[in-house]
Scaffold this motif. Structure first.
Motif, short mmCIF file in Angstrom:
data_model
loop_
_atom_site.label_atom_id
_atom_site.label_comp_id
_atom_site.label_asym_id
_atom_site.label_seq_id
_atom_site.Cartn_x
_atom_site.Cartn_y
_atom_site.Cartn_z
N ASN A 1 0.78 -1.23 0.00
CA ASN A 1 0.00 0.00 0.00
C ASN A 1 0.82 1.28 0.00
N GLU B 1 2.53 5.85 -3.48
CA GLU B 1 1.42 5.24 -4.21
C GLU B 1 0.72 4.32 -3.21
N THR C 1 -2.49 1.76 -2.34
CA THR C 1 -3.49 0.85 -2.91
C THR C 1 -4.55 0.57 -1.85
N LYS D 1 -6.15 2.90 -6.63
CA LYS D 1 -4.84 3.43 -6.27
C LYS D 1 -4.86 4.95 -6.39
N CYS D 2 -4.01 5.59 -5.60
CA CYS D 2 -3.80 7.02 -5.76
C CYS D 2 -2.40 7.36 -5.26
#
Length: 133
Positions: free
Chosen positions: A7, A25, A27, A32-33
């Motif tokens: 994550n 990044e 998750t 995802k962002c």
């Protein structure tokens, strides 16, 4: 929320006009962002030192770093001062090296907030990388 260890992929550790930060990044179950995770100077220097070292015989282009999604607590001695221990993992193919570092109470608190409160991408709106460009 069930968090897996993928994550918090570290894309960059740097400073800007707002201060020290990680570009991560993240998750989550709904996608995802990329977020901006603010750091104090001590955490920044510790993480920066970790991500600039080679933990394997050779580092090929397929390696990356992750912040593991937990912080442990240890005591110097009974009834002593708490130390917060976070971990970074260097991943290269099937190999991984876990590197622990002492982190600030702020870092530990932010990690606990993430683990307890973040349920989906909507919860990270204020941290989205695009808001800081």
């Amino acid at each position: 929320m069930q968090i897996n260890e993928e994550n918090f992929k570290v894309l960059k550790a740097s400073k800007d006009t707002l201060g020290s930060h990680l570009q991560l990044e993240v998750t989550l179950p709904d996608g995802k962002c990329i977020i901006r995770w603010g750091l104090d100077e001590v955490d920044y220097m510790r993480i920066k030192d970790i991500v600039k070292k080679n933990y394997f015989d050779i580092l090929d282009a397929e390696y990356y770093y992750e912040i593991l999604p937990y912080v442990s607590v240890s005591l110097d001695k009974p009834k002593g001062k708490q130390k917060f221990i976070a971990s970074v993992r260097c991943v290269q193919g099937q190999k991984a090296a876990k590197i622990e570092f002492e982190c600030s109470e702020r870092f530990a608190g932010n990690m606990e907030w993430f683990r307890q409160e973040v349920r989906g991408l909507e919860d990270l709106e204020s941290l989205r990388w695009e808001k800081f460009k």
